[in-house]
Write a protein that holds these residues in place. Structure first.
Motif, PDB file in Angstrom:
ATOM      1  N   MET A 105      48.830  80.145  69.860  1.00 10.34           N
ATOM      2  CA  MET A 105      49.510  78.991  70.455  1.00 10.34           C
ATOM      3  C   MET A 105      48.648  78.408  71.565  1.00 10.34           C
ATOM      4  N   ALA A 106      48.459  77.106  71.550  1.00 11.01           N
ATOM      5  CA  ALA A 106      47.618  76.441  72.545  1.00 11.01           C
ATOM      6  C   ALA A 106      48.275  76.479  73.921  1.00 11.01           C
ATOM      7  N   ASN A 107      47.427  76.531  74.968  1.00  9.33           N
ATOM      8  CA  ASN A 107      47.945  76.477  76.324  1.00  9.33           C
ATOM      9  C   ASN A 107      47.265  75.342  77.088  1.00  9.33           C
ATOM     10  N   MET A 108      47.610  75.204  78.359  1.00  6.80           N
ATOM     11  CA  MET A 108      47.105  74.097  79.150  1.00  6.80           C
ATOM     12  C   MET A 108      45.586  74.139  79.303  1.00  6.80           C
ATOM     13  N   ILE A 109      45.039  75.345  79.383  1.00  2.00           N
ATOM     14  CA  ILE A 109      43.589  75.489  79.521  1.00  2.00           C
ATOM     15  C   ILE A 109      42.887  74.964  78.271  1.00  2.00           C
ATOM     16  N   ASP A 110      43.464  75.226  77.098  1.00  2.00           N
ATOM     17  CA  ASP A 110      42.895  74.711  75.845  1.00  2.00           C
ATOM     18  C   ASP A 110      42.878  73.183  75.849  1.00  2.00           C
ATOM     19  N   VAL A 111      43.955  72.599  76.311  1.00  2.00           N
ATOM     20  CA  VAL A 111      44.046  71.136  76.378  1.00  2.00           C
ATOM     21  C   VAL A 111      42.992  70.580  77.330  1.00  2.00           C
ATOM     22  N   ALA A 112      42.863  71.225  78.496  1.00  2.20           N
ATOM     23  CA  ALA A 112      41.893  70.768  79.493  1.00  2.20           C
ATOM     24  C   ALA A 112      40.468  70.824  78.946  1.00  2.20           C
ATOM     25  N   ARG A 113      40.161  71.892  78.215  1.00  4.24           N
ATOM     26  CA  ARG A 113      38.826  72.026  77.633  1.00  4.24           C
ATOM     27  C   ARG A 113      38.549  70.917  76.611  1.00  4.24           C
ATOM     28  N   LEU A 114      39.516  70.680  75.726  1.00  4.70           N
ATOM     29  CA  LEU A 114      39.328  69.681  74.688  1.00  4.70           C
ATOM     30  C   LEU A 114      39.191  68.279  75.282  1.00  4.70           C
ATOM     31  N   GLU A 145      52.080  58.485  85.437  1.00  8.16           N
ATOM     32  CA  GLU A 145      51.731  57.226  86.098  1.00  8.16           C
ATOM     33  C   GLU A 145      50.654  57.414  87.175  1.00  8.16           C
ATOM     34  N   THR A 146      50.419  58.660  87.596  1.00  8.40           N
ATOM     35  CA  THR A 146      49.417  58.915  88.637  1.00  8.40           C
ATOM     36  C   THR A 146      48.016  59.115  88.061  1.00  8.40           C
ATOM     37  N   VAL A 147      47.897  59.073  86.730  1.00  7.59           N
ATOM     38  CA  VAL A 147      46.612  59.329  86.069  1.00  7.59           C
ATOM     39  C   VAL A 147      46.113  58.044  85.409  1.00  7.59           C
ATOM     40  N   LYS A 148      44.810  57.780  85.541  1.00  8.36           N
ATOM     41  CA  LYS A 148      44.230  56.585  84.926  1.00  8.36           C
ATOM     42  C   LYS A 148      44.480  56.569  83.432  1.00  8.36           C
ATOM     43  N   GLU A 149      44.666  55.375  82.890  1.00 13.41           N
ATOM     44  CA  GLU A 149      45.041  55.235  81.475  1.00 13.41           C
ATOM     45  C   GLU A 149      44.021  55.895  80.542  1.00 13.41           C
ATOM     46  N   LYS A 150      42.734  55.723  80.810  1.00 16.13           N
ATOM     47  CA  LYS A 150      41.699  56.292  79.948  1.00 16.13           C
ATOM     48  C   LYS A 150      41.797  57.816  79.904  1.00 16.13           C
ATOM     49  N   THR A 151      41.961  58.412  81.076  1.00  9.74           N
ATOM     50  CA  THR A 151      42.086  59.876  81.161  1.00  9.74           C
ATOM     51  C   THR A 151      43.386  60.340  80.528  1.00  9.74           C
ATOM     52  N   ARG A 152      44.455  59.608  80.810  1.00  8.57           N
ATOM     53  CA  ARG A 152      45.770  59.955  80.257  1.00  8.57           C
ATOM     54  C   ARG A 152      45.727  59.940  78.730  1.00  8.57           C
ATOM     55  N   THR A 153      45.053  58.959  78.161  1.00  9.36           N
ATOM     56  CA  THR A 153      44.948  58.850  76.700  1.00  9.36           C
ATOM     57  C   THR A 153      44.200  60.048  76.118  1.00  9.36           C
ATOM     58  N   LYS A 154      43.099  60.454  76.790  1.00 10.98           N
ATOM     59  CA  LYS A 154      42.333  61.615  76.325  1.00 10.98           C
ATOM     60  C   LYS A 154      43.181  62.884  76.315  1.00 10.98           C
ATOM     61  N   VAL A 155      43.931  63.057  77.392  1.00  9.71           N
ATOM     62  CA  VAL A 155      44.764  64.261  77.514  1.00  9.71           C
ATOM     63  C   VAL A 155      45.880  64.261  76.470  1.00  9.71           C
ATOM     64  N   LEU A 156      46.546  63.124  76.303  1.00  8.46           N
ATOM     65  CA  LEU A 156      47.633  63.035  75.324  1.00  8.46           C
ATOM     66  C   LEU A 156      47.128  63.264  73.903  1.00  8.46           C
ATOM     67  N   ALA A 189      44.543  65.163  73.137  1.00  9.10           N
ATOM     68  CA  ALA A 189      44.272  66.602  73.040  1.00  9.10           C
ATOM     69  C   ALA A 189      45.568  67.381  72.854  1.00  9.10           C
ATOM     70  N   ILE A 190      46.616  66.978  73.569  1.00  7.12           N
ATOM     71  CA  ILE A 190      47.928  67.628  73.431  1.00  7.12           C
ATOM     72  C   ILE A 190      48.438  67.497  72.000  1.00  7.12           C
ATOM     73  N   ASP A 191      48.252  66.293  71.445  1.00  8.76           N
ATOM     74  CA  ASP A 191      48.704  66.039  70.078  1.00  8.76           C
ATOM     75  C   ASP A 191      47.900  66.856  69.067  1.00  8.76           C
ATOM     76  N   GLU A 192      46.575  66.896  69.242  1.00 12.10           N
ATOM     77  CA  GLU A 192      45.717  67.630  68.309  1.00 12.10           C
ATOM     78  C   GLU A 192      46.010  69.125  68.320  1.00 12.10           C
ATOM     79  N   LEU A 193      46.282  69.656  69.492  1.00 12.31           N
ATOM     80  CA  LEU A 193      46.517  71.102  69.624  1.00 12.31           C
ATOM     81  C   LEU A 193      47.985  71.486  69.453  1.00 12.31           C
ATOM     82  N   ASN A 194      48.825  70.459  69.328  1.00 13.34           N
ATOM     83  CA  ASN A 194      50.272  70.698  69.230  1.00 13.34           C
ATOM     84  C   ASN A 194      50.761  71.530  70.417  1.00 13.34           C
TER      85      ASN A 194
END
Length: 334
Positions: free
Chosen positions: A1-10, A26-37, A39-44
């Motif tokens: 199961m993926a965790n937050m560290i996995d998301v951060a790495r990806l 809302e506190t995170v820039k859109e470009k960064t927010r998109t990358k993180v989201l 990664a969250i989606d890819e790793l479920n």
């Protein structure tokens, strides 16, 4: 199961950024927010919702992370931790990483998501920076290891001077050719015990020979195998300092397998004074660590952090004792 560290790495961001995207996007820039989201989606990845919304709720539970439950030194430390925890109404969970970094990161995630109130690390191979960041943000105590410059509270012994005492004892008995079986040298305490060995020899103007230094893994088998290497030398050592009792016992077994005697042909000193060392044949000379007291002190420090109390002292160094038994050929003082 993926965790937050996995998301951060990806996503190539910090775990703090991932956390902000989840909690305050809302506190995170859109470009960064998109990358993180993405990664969250890819790793479920599924963040712990309860931890997110009840971050200030006490669990009355702490986690003790160990590199291996097979290591004989940890049960007494955990006993000391549990004694103080129970007196304060806390439960103790045990997290065995089995030397696997991903398991360690998953336990860290439990601390960050507030599934436990604090964490005690019993010897770790985690990166210095990770431990420092944890210590800055969460109740954490490092026990057994001492890392120079670490701001997190530490409970340990002086591994350098303790190892020096063990080797000095062999030198005082007249041994000039002393070998060492170290623990894994990627662990600070193993490197410190090697330093103590070197110091003892150099203080007697005895040269340090690389052939007399063998790296073990803290296991019985590694003690046996590394002793075999010593015995194959044209000029084998007359004494061995093993960096833990389990390896010392393996070394003694190898000496006996060669038809030699301990201590008459080869003297052996271990480290830890595990419970079996007194009844081993021959009884093992060793350095005794105050395991239960180390566990108690660690839990006391953790409780102060959990309660937000100031720590008058962060680095705690407890005393050790040389226990002289039969394996070194000296008079029994146990």
């Amino acid at each position: 199961m993926a965790n937050m560290i996995d998301v951060a790495r990806l996503a190539n961001v910090s775990t703090a950024t991932v956390s902000r995207v989840i909690q305050n996007p809302e506190t995170v820039k859109e470009k960064t927010r998109t990358k993180v989201l993405k990664a969250i989606d890819e790793l479920n990845y599924q963040p712990n919702i309860l931890a997110r919304y009840f971050r200030r709720t006490e669990t009355k539970t702490i986690l003790v992370m160990v590199p291996s439950i097979a290591n004989n030194v940890f049960p007494q430390m955990i006993e000391g931790i549990d004694l103080v925890a129970n007196q304060s109404g806390y439960k103790v969970l045990l997290g065995n990483t089995n030397q696997e970094p991903d398991k360690a990161y998953s336990y860290i995630e439990e601390l960050k998501q507030k599934q436990v109130d604090g964490m005690i690390l019993l010897t770790t191979r985690l990166d210095y920076q990770i431990i420092s960041e944890l210590g800055d943000d969460y109740p954490v105590v490092l026990t057994s290891d001492y890392i120079e410059g670490l701001t997190a509270p530490t409970v340990a012994i002086d591994n350098i001077s303790s190892a020096r005492v063990a080797v000095e004892h062999l030198l005082q008995l007249g041994h000039q050719r002393v070998g060492i079986i170290t623990g894994p040298l990627d662990i600070p305490l193993s490197r410190d015990r090697l330093k103590g060995y070197r110091q003892a020899l150099l203080e007697r103007d005895i040269g340090v020979e690389s052939v007399l230094i063998q790296e073990g893994s803290h296991s019985y088998e590694s003690g046996y195998n590394q002793m075999q290497k010593f015995l194959a030398l044209d000029k084998s050592p007359t004494a061995i300092f093993a960096a833990n009792d389990t390896m010392a016992m393996g070394a003694i077994k190898a000496v006996k397998a060669h038809g030699l005697r301990v201590p008459e042909d080869v003297a052996v000193v271990g480290f830890d004074n595990i419970q079996f060392s007194a009844i081993f044949e021959p009884a093992l000379t060793t350095i005794a660590q105050p395991f239960i007291e180390m566990g108690k002190r660690s839990m006391e420090l953790l409780l102060k952090q959990i309660k937000g109390e100031p720590l008058e002292k962060k680095q705690h160094v407890l005393d050790t004792k040389l226990i002289i038994r039969e394996s070194c050929g000296s008079q029994n003082q146990d």
